[in-house]
Design a protein around this motif. Sequence first.
Motif, PDB file in Angstrom:
ATOM      1  N   LEU A 207       4.469   4.129 -11.118  1.00 18.20           N
ATOM      2  CA  LEU A 207       4.489   2.621 -10.481  1.00 18.20           C
ATOM      3  C   LEU A 207       4.458   1.196  -9.729  1.00 18.20           C
ATOM      4  O   LEU A 207       4.896   0.365  -9.588  1.00 18.20           O
ATOM      5  CB  LEU A 207       4.059   3.068  -8.675  1.00 18.20           C
ATOM      6  CG  LEU A 207       4.737   4.810  -7.963  1.00 18.20           C
ATOM      7  CD1 LEU A 207       3.624   3.886  -6.292  1.00 18.20           C
ATOM      8  CD2 LEU A 207       6.033   4.370  -7.562  1.00 18.20           C
ATOM      9  N   GLY A 208       3.205   0.979 -10.938  1.00 15.41           N
ATOM     10  CA  GLY A 208       2.720  -0.416 -10.932  1.00 15.41           C
ATOM     11  C   GLY A 208       1.789  -0.849 -10.380  1.00 15.41           C
ATOM     12  O   GLY A 208       0.918  -0.072  -9.938  1.00 15.41           O
ATOM     13  N   ASN A 209       1.699  -2.685 -10.102  1.00 19.64           N
ATOM     14  CA  ASN A 209       0.535  -2.802  -9.099  1.00 19.64           C
ATOM     15  C   ASN A 209       0.896  -2.704  -8.220  1.00 19.64           C
ATOM     16  O   ASN A 209       1.106  -3.821  -7.222  1.00 19.64           O
ATOM     17  CB  ASN A 209       0.573  -4.274  -9.643  1.00 19.64           C
ATOM     18  CG  ASN A 209       0.107  -4.467 -11.038  1.00 19.64           C
ATOM     19  OD1 ASN A 209      -0.129  -3.590 -11.312  1.00 19.64           O
ATOM     20  ND2 ASN A 209       0.478  -5.768 -11.715  1.00 19.64           N
ATOM     21  N   VAL A 210       0.857  -1.716  -7.297  1.00 19.23           N
ATOM     22  CA  VAL A 210       0.692  -1.387  -5.729  1.00 19.23           C
ATOM     23  C   VAL A 210      -0.486  -0.587  -5.533  1.00 19.23           C
ATOM     24  O   VAL A 210      -1.462  -0.421  -6.716  1.00 19.23           O
ATOM     25  CB  VAL A 210       1.739  -0.063  -5.219  1.00 19.23           C
ATOM     26  CG1 VAL A 210       2.939  -0.702  -5.642  1.00 19.23           C
ATOM     27  CG2 VAL A 210       1.321   1.744  -5.884  1.00 19.23           C
ATOM     28  N   VAL A 211      -1.163  -1.076  -4.270  1.00 20.57           N
ATOM     29  CA  VAL A 211      -2.834  -0.302  -4.220  1.00 20.57           C
ATOM     30  C   VAL A 211      -1.758   1.048  -3.308  1.00 20.57           C
ATOM     31  O   VAL A 211      -1.556   1.498  -2.405  1.00 20.57           O
ATOM     32  CB  VAL A 211      -3.255  -1.317  -2.724  1.00 20.57           C
ATOM     33  CG1 VAL A 211      -4.470  -0.217  -2.879  1.00 20.57           C
ATOM     34  CG2 VAL A 211      -3.314  -2.095  -3.371  1.00 20.57           C
ATOM     35  N   LEU A 212      -2.145   1.979  -4.581  1.00 28.11           N
ATOM     36  CA  LEU A 212      -2.464   3.387  -4.071  1.00 28.11           C
ATOM     37  C   LEU A 212      -3.789   4.062  -2.915  1.00 28.11           C
ATOM     38  O   LEU A 212      -4.861   3.882  -3.874  1.00 28.11           O
ATOM     39  CB  LEU A 212      -2.372   4.982  -5.516  1.00 28.11           C
ATOM     40  CG  LEU A 212      -0.983   4.765  -6.093  1.00 28.11           C
ATOM     41  CD1 LEU A 212      -1.188   5.109  -7.286  1.00 28.11           C
ATOM     42  CD2 LEU A 212       0.279   5.018  -5.705  1.00 28.11           C
ATOM     43  N   ILE A 213      -3.511   4.957  -2.194  1.00 27.24           N
ATOM     44  CA  ILE A 213      -4.091   5.189  -1.210  1.00 27.24           C
ATOM     45  C   ILE A 213      -4.740   6.757  -1.095  1.00 27.24           C
ATOM     46  O   ILE A 213      -3.168   7.347  -0.816  1.00 27.24           O
ATOM     47  CB  ILE A 213      -4.013   4.579   0.197  1.00 27.24           C
ATOM     48  CG1 ILE A 213      -3.566   2.915   0.052  1.00 27.24           C
ATOM     49  CG2 ILE A 213      -5.250   4.568   1.540  1.00 27.24           C
ATOM     50  CD1 ILE A 213      -4.600   2.228  -0.368  1.00 27.24           C
ATOM     51  N   GLU A 214      -6.057   6.943  -1.196  1.00 25.44           N
ATOM     52  CA  GLU A 214      -5.811   8.171  -0.841  1.00 25.44           C
ATOM     53  C   GLU A 214      -5.978   8.791   0.773  1.00 25.44           C
ATOM     54  O   GLU A 214      -5.433   9.683   0.881  1.00 25.44           O
ATOM     55  CB  GLU A 214      -7.212   8.670  -1.829  1.00 25.44           C
ATOM     56  CG  GLU A 214      -7.188  10.206  -1.888  1.00 25.44           C
ATOM     57  CD  GLU A 214      -8.845  10.215  -2.190  1.00 25.44           C
ATOM     58  OE1 GLU A 214      -8.483  11.705  -2.646  1.00 25.44           O
ATOM     59  OE2 GLU A 214      -9.577   9.422  -2.982  1.00 25.44           O
TER      60      GLU A 214
ATOM     61  N   TYR B  25       1.066  -1.005  -0.232  1.00 24.57           N
ATOM     62  CA  TYR B  25      -0.101   0.045  -0.394  1.00 24.57           C
ATOM     63  C   TYR B  25       0.943   1.198   0.030  1.00 24.57           C
ATOM     64  O   TYR B  25       2.141   1.288   1.143  1.00 24.57           O
ATOM     65  CB  TYR B  25      -0.930   0.034   1.586  1.00 24.57           C
ATOM     66  CG  TYR B  25      -2.038  -1.286   0.927  1.00 24.57           C
ATOM     67  CD1 TYR B  25      -2.622  -1.536   0.474  1.00 24.57           C
ATOM     68  CD2 TYR B  25      -1.289  -2.448   2.765  1.00 24.57           C
ATOM     69  CE1 TYR B  25      -3.026  -2.560   1.260  1.00 24.57           C
ATOM     70  CE2 TYR B  25      -2.263  -3.264   3.077  1.00 24.57           C
ATOM     71  CZ  TYR B  25      -2.876  -3.147   2.036  1.00 24.57           C
ATOM     72  OH  TYR B  25      -3.991  -4.562   1.969  1.00 24.57           O
ATOM     73  N   VAL B  26       1.233   2.366  -0.902  1.00 26.73           N
ATOM     74  CA  VAL B  26       1.318   3.276  -1.031  1.00 26.73           C
ATOM     75  C   VAL B  26       0.832   4.720  -0.887  1.00 26.73           C
ATOM     76  O   VAL B  26      -0.146   4.655  -1.652  1.00 26.73           O
ATOM     77  CB  VAL B  26       2.353   3.304  -2.572  1.00 26.73           C
ATOM     78  CG1 VAL B  26       2.916   5.362  -2.562  1.00 26.73           C
ATOM     79  CG2 VAL B  26       3.607   2.457  -2.801  1.00 26.73           C
ATOM     80  N   MET B  27       0.888   5.310  -0.120  1.00 27.64           N
ATOM     81  CA  MET B  27      -0.070   6.659   0.182  1.00 27.64           C
ATOM     82  C   MET B  27       0.023   7.340  -1.706  1.00 27.64           C
ATOM     83  O   MET B  27       0.885   7.893  -2.099  1.00 27.64           O
ATOM     84  CB  MET B  27       0.739   7.797   1.296  1.00 27.64           C
ATOM     85  CG  MET B  27       0.382   7.351   2.627  1.00 27.64           C
ATOM     86  SD  MET B  27      -1.544   6.855   2.431  1.00 27.64           S
ATOM     87  CE  MET B  27      -2.688   8.672   2.425  1.00 27.64           C
ATOM     88  N   LEU B  28      -1.038   7.979  -2.106  1.00 24.29           N
ATOM     89  CA  LEU B  28      -1.157   8.603  -3.149  1.00 24.29           C
ATOM     90  C   LEU B  28      -0.285   9.291  -3.337  1.00 24.29           C
ATOM     91  O   LEU B  28       0.463  10.207  -4.281  1.00 24.29           O
ATOM     92  CB  LEU B  28      -2.606   9.318  -3.236  1.00 24.29           C
ATOM     93  CG  LEU B  28      -2.717   9.642  -4.840  1.00 24.29           C
ATOM     94  CD1 LEU B  28      -2.833   8.701  -6.093  1.00 24.29           C
ATOM     95  CD2 LEU B  28      -4.412  10.499  -4.905  1.00 24.29           C
ATOM     96  N   LYS B  29      -0.251  10.559  -1.837  1.00 23.55           N
ATOM     97  CA  LYS B  29       0.845  12.478  -2.022  1.00 23.55           C
ATOM     98  C   LYS B  29       2.122  11.404  -1.463  1.00 23.55           C
ATOM     99  O   LYS B  29       2.676  11.334  -0.334  1.00 23.55           O
ATOM    100  CB  LYS B  29       0.475  12.745  -0.729  1.00 23.55           C
ATOM    101  CG  LYS B  29       0.618  14.334  -0.835  1.00 23.55           C
ATOM    102  CD  LYS B  29       0.156  15.104  -0.301  1.00 23.55           C
ATOM    103  CE  LYS B  29       0.464  16.289   0.382  1.00 23.55           C
ATOM    104  NZ  LYS B  29       1.350  17.392  -1.162  1.00 23.55           N
ATOM    105  N   PRO B  30       3.250  12.095  -2.499  1.00 21.52           N
ATOM    106  CA  PRO B  30       4.524  11.697  -2.010  1.00 21.52           C
ATOM    107  C   PRO B  30       4.591  12.236  -0.591  1.00 21.52           C
ATOM    108  O   PRO B  30       4.651  13.120  -0.292  1.00 21.52           O
ATOM    109  CB  PRO B  30       5.159  12.293  -3.445  1.00 21.52           C
ATOM    110  CG  PRO B  30       4.131  12.344  -4.525  1.00 21.52           C
ATOM    111  CD  PRO B  30       3.243  12.826  -3.760  1.00 21.52           C
TER     112      PRO B  30
END
Length: 207
Positions: free
Chosen positions: A104-111, A40-45
Motif C-alpha cells: 500500500l505504500g505510505n499509509v498508517v496501518l492499524i492493527e 489510516y487503514v485497518m491491517l485486516k482487509p
Amino acid sequence: MFTKALLSLILTFSVISTANAQVIAGSNSLFKLLAGKIDYVMLKPINPKEWGDHWLIPDDTISHSDDRYGYKPFEKLGVGVKILREMLANSQQVDTTEWTLQELGNVVLIERRDAYLSMRQVLANLTLANKAEVKDYRRLIRRFNNTNSPDRDIYQVSRPVFDNSGRYAAVIVSHGASGLSGGGRLVIFEKKQDGWYQIGMPKRWAY
C-alpha cells in the motif's frame, strides 16, 4: 503485539474520489492505487464474502449516475452482466491476508481501533522524501493517539476481486467513527496497456 501498526501511502481517494472522478492517473500496481491518500487503514482487509451478493449487484437505491461525482452505473462503465457474475463468483475465494506497507505504500496501518502508535516505529518504516513529510506524519500520529478510539476515522479496504480475464477489479472501501458517521463505496478499476485506472464508482453509501 503491536507489530504492524506502521505507515505508508496512496486512496483520499486519489483512488476513490477526485473532483470530477472520471478516470484517474494510471498505476502499474493496483495495490498502490488502492491506498490513495487515506490516512489510516485497518491491517485486516474487508472480506467481500461476508457482505453477501448485494455489494456488487446494481441497486437503484444506492447507485448513482451523476458523472460530476464519478458515480456511474455498471452499464456506463462497460462492465457487463457476465463480468459481474464472474466477480461475484470470485469474491467467494478472494485473498484476505493482512495488508503490508510494501503493497500500500505510505499509509498508517492499524492493527486495532484502540492501538497506540509508536512515533519512532512508524517513522522508521516510512519512505519520506523530506523534513516536511516527516513533520506531516508526526502530526498525523499525534492526532491519532490523542483521539478517543471510537472517534478515530479508520478505513477498511478489500483486496481486489477480479473478473476471469483479470481486466477488471472491484474494491470495497468503508470507513467510520463512533458508529455514527462514515460510509463506503464500491470502486471499479480497469487494466489498460499503461497500467490500472479507476473507471467509476457504481455504489456509494453513508450512515
